[in-house]
Design an enzyme around this catalytic site. Structure first.
Site, PDB file in Angstrom:
ATOM      1  N   LYS A  39     -48.217   3.385  15.267  1.00  0.00           N
ATOM      2  CA  LYS A  39     -49.669   3.544  15.407  1.00  0.00           C
ATOM      3  C   LYS A  39     -50.075   3.572  16.888  1.00  0.00           C
ATOM      4  O   LYS A  39     -50.893   4.379  17.303  1.00  0.00           O
ATOM      5  CB  LYS A  39     -50.381   2.393  14.702  1.00  0.00           C
ATOM      6  CG  LYS A  39     -50.300   2.478  13.180  1.00  0.00           C
ATOM      7  CD  LYS A  39     -50.925   1.275  12.544  1.00  0.00           C
ATOM      8  CE  LYS A  39     -50.896   1.392  11.028  1.00  0.00           C
ATOM      9  NZ  LYS A  39     -51.406   0.184  10.381  1.00  0.00           N
TER      10      LYS A  39
ATOM     11  N   GLY B 223     -37.766  14.810  13.172  1.00  0.00           N
ATOM     12  CA  GLY B 223     -37.590  15.330  14.532  1.00  0.00           C
ATOM     13  C   GLY B 223     -37.347  14.284  15.593  1.00  0.00           C
ATOM     14  O   GLY B 223     -37.487  14.557  16.778  1.00  0.00           O
ATOM     15  N   VAL B 224     -36.961  13.061  15.193  1.00  0.00           N
ATOM     16  CA  VAL B 224     -36.679  12.055  16.224  1.00  0.00           C
ATOM     17  C   VAL B 224     -35.182  11.938  16.492  1.00  0.00           C
ATOM     18  O   VAL B 224     -34.753  11.062  17.212  1.00  0.00           O
ATOM     19  CB  VAL B 224     -37.250  10.665  15.857  1.00  0.00           C
ATOM     20  CG1 VAL B 224     -38.756  10.668  15.894  1.00  0.00           C
ATOM     21  CG2 VAL B 224     -36.738  10.203  14.518  1.00  0.00           C
TER      22      VAL B 224
ATOM     23  N   SER C  36     -54.737  -1.516   5.899  1.00  0.00           N
ATOM     24  CA  SER C  36     -54.915  -1.642   7.343  1.00  0.00           C
ATOM     25  C   SER C  36     -56.170  -0.964   7.874  1.00  0.00           C
ATOM     26  O   SER C  36     -56.469  -1.065   9.059  1.00  0.00           O
ATOM     27  CB  SER C  36     -53.679  -1.111   8.066  1.00  0.00           C
ATOM     28  OG  SER C  36     -53.622   0.278   7.931  1.00  0.00           O
TER      29      SER C  36
END
Ligand code: ADP
Length: 851
Positions: free
Chosen positions: A785, A377-378, A742
């Site tokens: 993030k 959806g970008v 991470s």
């Protein structure tokens, strides 16, 4: 053919309903089956049956329209032909169908229909070829003269034909060997007759009647032949071939007579040949096509291969061998198109313009394939579409998600039943030019299977060194793909096969910030939705605060697809109101405000009078424009899905917020820890991968070794944290597999909170890999993030010091909203994560390297 022996057909027969052809006893017919009922019959009776009995079916001619027989059964002709299904050939192209070869056995009449679905079955009575008819030559004697006369005509007809043709010679022999009563049916099916005539012969149950009806047909044929021989004497031989009785010819098509049809087919093949010769296909392709057309001319139409070869040739003619659109590339115009179609995405647009500029200067496409990688959806697909628009090229999207068979890309060999070309060639046929923009959507979701690796097939397609001679298995000749502009999209590069990735230039498309989403919504999504729903800005007004409300409370995504859907839902609701309003306006005198108030319980005082929640139940037409405020939002979309839960969840020690990267964009992740009496065991839940499990062990080891320094104790006050204590670490959402290093700093912070009994600040999120010595190492996906933390309303983000460079990529408004803590070691992480710091007692010399 043992046409003389008696047979006994079953008393119940499944019925095959044919529309276009009439099968007579003793003859053979090839018929195409594609209506649901007939397909069912083939599948469940012919393909599953094992006995000879199961291959006997009743063929009912002249059924009104077998394709529409999904509802009621059409009226059935009472008399049919029991037949033996000799061969079934299935094909999937151009649509699923079977070709049946059936041989007629005898007539029957339907006594009673026993069932209609899934295919009709009837109780039947056999009408001929019974014991009593075939015993002795009684019937022959009775018919005497009639039969003799018939025989004479038949012999005369056959002798007019070219006896050197083997089929004719065979027919002559048959005339002598077959019992006379079988002849009318057989001859009718091979001389030129209309379906109507054949039907009359089928209905003539009495032999005498049958002879009587067939004789005129024979005479007509003989006269026709005589005439032909007279008028076209010079080309006599040819004529014979064309008009010749063909015992093998069995399919006839509906109302047009075979004569017309044959000529038509012949014309078609000639046309096809002409098209092939005039088309601009490559030399190699032309050679193959001419060879095939030669074969086609010799092939009887009833052969299944005939249709296959024809389809192949038609595809070859249709392919855009040399047809292309003219590129109208002008960089300034391209920039305008890209800017008009898409808000933000500066980096992507810049790279696309560079790519197009190079193409303008150097007129060839050799170079890496662009691959847009980012969450759903970008706008990856829609940028692809815009590129096609700027170039003035055709656009075609090929969805590769879940494709696991290499023949999907490269086609099936023509020897396969139902073979067809691959998606690339099909795409070219669809767009009709050889230089479209092909968007290979979701290349990261290609799968492997026993049918080969589609990624390997794609390599050939995408490699500029090879794709000028791409060979689809179906075509079996090379097609030049070098003019096609390929663009790929993916959610992650991790699952793209390395060899494929090597041929692509990856352009990351990150998620959007809230501000960008608001702009995209107001510039693009809302106008588009209004248009789709037939609304105008005079009818609906969505203020920016509402859009922000939708973004923060009803969606949590990197792209704008859910936002677009929510806006669609709002437009639908408003469309109802507007339509109702128009209806009421037509008769406003009958509307009374009071009525509406009665049935309304939830009207709130602060609701604006023109909001949709109010207009919803009022009988007056709504006041335009309908304003979408928070009340209306709640009415339409329901209660908010994402409330600010962050601070609530951090109200206990042992919880910290981590940041994770997923192919769908960044996510915030709550890490929870609890302790209980036990034997020092660590339990990890939440579907963690090995790397994440190791991070948890690392974190515990580091905390245990630094417990004294940070005053961390277990429940009984001991610095040995695992003494009589079990620890459970959980990573929601439990159903999603997680892996990666991470989360290290988050686990340390969460456990430090658990053992110190202190709360982690509720506005801080963190990411970073840890080492046993307490250093914080850099991680990937910082931009996604950070956007996720921003979406969730967090204020401070702890990231590894060495990731500082990644912050530059983040939009200024987002950066301004957030405070970044750059941590080089865990000490700094803990200090930043807890209110008032988390100071250790004595600073250890941990960073003094002895090396
Ligand atoms: P993707 O291929 O990345 O999954 P799409 O290209 O299908 O996403 O985009 C989804 C929708 O969002 C499309 O209607 C597209 O027009 C819209 N959209 C996405 N990004 C933008 C943008 N920057 N500007 C305008 N519209 C956008």
């Amino acid at each position: 053919m043992a046409a003389g022996s008696a047979i006994q057909i079953p008393s119940r027969l499944p019925l095959l309903l044919t529309h276009e052809s009439v099968l007579l006893p003793g003859s053979t017919m090839r018929t195409s089956v594609d209506s649901p009922r007939n397909m069912q019959l083939v599948r469940s009776r012919l393909l599953k049956g094992t006995s000879l009995r199961s291959t006997i079916i009743g063929v009912i001619p002249n059924t009104s329209d077998p394709t529409s027989d999904c509802d009621d059964l059409p009226n059935l002709h009472r008399i049919g032909t029991a037949a033996l299904a000799v061969q079934v050939v299935g094909s999937n192209w151009p649509k699923p169908h079977y070709t049946l070869l059936v041989t007629g056995l005898c007539r029957f009449q339907i006594l009673q229909l026993l069932k209609e679905k899934p295919y009709p079955v009837a109780e039947v009575q056999q009408l001929d070829r019974l014991e009593q008819f075939t015993n002795g030559h009684k019937s022959e004697e009775e018919l005497g003269e009639l039969s003799e006369q018939f025989y004479k005509y038949a012999v005369q007809l056959v002798e007019m034909l070219d006896m050197s043709v083997p089929a004719v010679a065979k027919l002559r022999r048959l005339l002598d060997n077959l019992p006379r009563e079988a002849l009318p049916d057989i001859l009718t099916s091979i001389i030129r007759t209309t379906n109507q005539e054949k039907l009359q012969i089928l209905d003539a149950v009495r032999l005498e009647e049958r002879f009587k009806m067939t004789i005129p047909l024979l005479v007509r044929q003989i006269e026709g032949l005589k005439l032909l021989q007279k008028t076209r004497k010079s080309k006599q031989d040819d004529d014979k071939r064309v008009v010749a009785i063909r015992p093998n010819r069995r399919i006839s098509h509906g109302s047009i007579t075979e004569d017309e049809e044959e000529e038509e087919d012949h014309d078609d093949v000639v046309m096809l040949e002409k098209k092939i010769r005039t088309s601009s296909m490559s030399e190699q392709a032309l050679k193959v096509c001419l060879k095939e057309i030669k074969r086609l001319k010799k092939m009887p139409q009833s052969m299944p291969e005939y249709a296959l070869t024809r389809n192949y040739l038609e595809l070859m003619v249709e392919l855009p061998w040399n047809k292309s659109t003219k590129d109208r590339l002008e960089i300034r115009a391209a920039r305008i198109v890209l800017d008009n179609d898409h808000y933000a995405m500066e980096k992507l647009k810049k790279r696309v313009l560079e790519y197009l500029a190079v193409r303008q200067l150097k007129n060839n496409l050799k170079g890496p394939i662009l691959c847009f990688v980012g969450p759903p959806g970008v706008g990856k697909t829609s940028v692809g579409r815009s590129i096609a628009k700027t170039l003035g090229r055709e656009f075609h999207r090929i969805a590769l998600g879940g494709v696991c068979d290499q023949s999907d890309i490269r086609g099936h060999r023509r020897t396969y039943v139902g073979s067809m070309p691959g998606r690339i060639i099909n795409g070219l046929k669809t767009v009709g030019v050889n230089n479209p923009v092909f968007l290979l959507d979701e290349v990261d979701k290609l799968a492997k299977s026993l049918q080969g690796d589609p990624a390997a097939a794609l390599l050939e397609v995408l490699d500029p060194e090879q794709n000028h001679s791409f060979t689809d298995h179906y075509l079996n000749v090379a097609f030049d793909l070098s003019q096609v502009l390929f663009i790929a999209t993916a959610n992650t590069t991790a699952t793209i096969p390395p060899a494929l990735l090597d041929r692509m230039e990856v352009i990351q498309v990150p998620g959007y910030t809230q501000e960008e989403k608001i702009e995209i919504a107001h510039r693009h999504l809302i106008p588009k939705q209004l248009e789709q729903h037939g609304l105008t800005p005079q009818q609906i007004q969505i203020p920016q605060v509402t859009t922000l409300g939708i973004i923060t409370r009803y969606t949590r995504e990197a792209g704008v697809r859910a936002l677009d859907r929510k806006l669609g839902a709002i437009c639908r609701a408003v469309a109802v109101k507007v339509a109702e309003g128009q209806h009421k306006e037509a008769k406003p005198d009958r509307a009374e405000v009071g009525e509406g108030e009665d049935c309304k319980e939830h009207i709130t005082e602060d609701a604006k009078p023109e909001s949709i929640s109010d207009t919803a139940d009022l009988a007056l037409p709504p006041e335009m424009p309908i304003l979408i405020d928070f009340h209306a939002l709640k009415d339409i979309l329901g209660p908010p899905m994402y409330d600010m839960e962050v601070s609530e969840r951090l109200s206990q020690p042992g919880v910290a917020i981590g940041l994770a990267w997923t192919p769908l964009g960044g996510e915030i992740m709550f890490v929870e820890a609890s302790r209980m009496d036990g034997e020092g065991q660590l339990t990890l839940t939440g579907q963690l991968g090995d790397v994440m499990k190791e991070s948890a062990h690392l974190a515990i080891s580091w905390l245990r070794s630094n417990a004294k320094r940070y005053q961390l104790t277990n429940a009984s006050g001991s610095f040995d944290l695992l003494d009589n204590t079990d620890i459970h670490l959980h990573f929601p959402a439990g159903a999603v597999t997680k892996d990666g290093p991470s989360a290290g700093v988050t686990i340390v912070t969460c456990l430090a909170s658990l053992f110190s009994g202190r709360l982690v600040c509720s506005d801080v999120a963190m990411t970073g890999e840890i080492t046993l010595r307490g250093l914080v190492l850099p991680v990937g996906g910082i931009k996604d993030k950070v956007l996720a933390a921003h979406r969730a309303g967090l204020k401070r983000i702890i990231i590894p010091q060495r990731n500082e460079k990644d912050l530059e990529e983040i939009a200024v408004p987002v950066r301004q909203d957030l405070t970044f803590v750059l941590a080089g070691c865990l000490d700094e992480v803990l200090n930043a994560a807890f209110d008032g710091g988390f100071a250790g007692r004595a600073r250890l010399e941990q960073l003094n390297s002895k090396l």
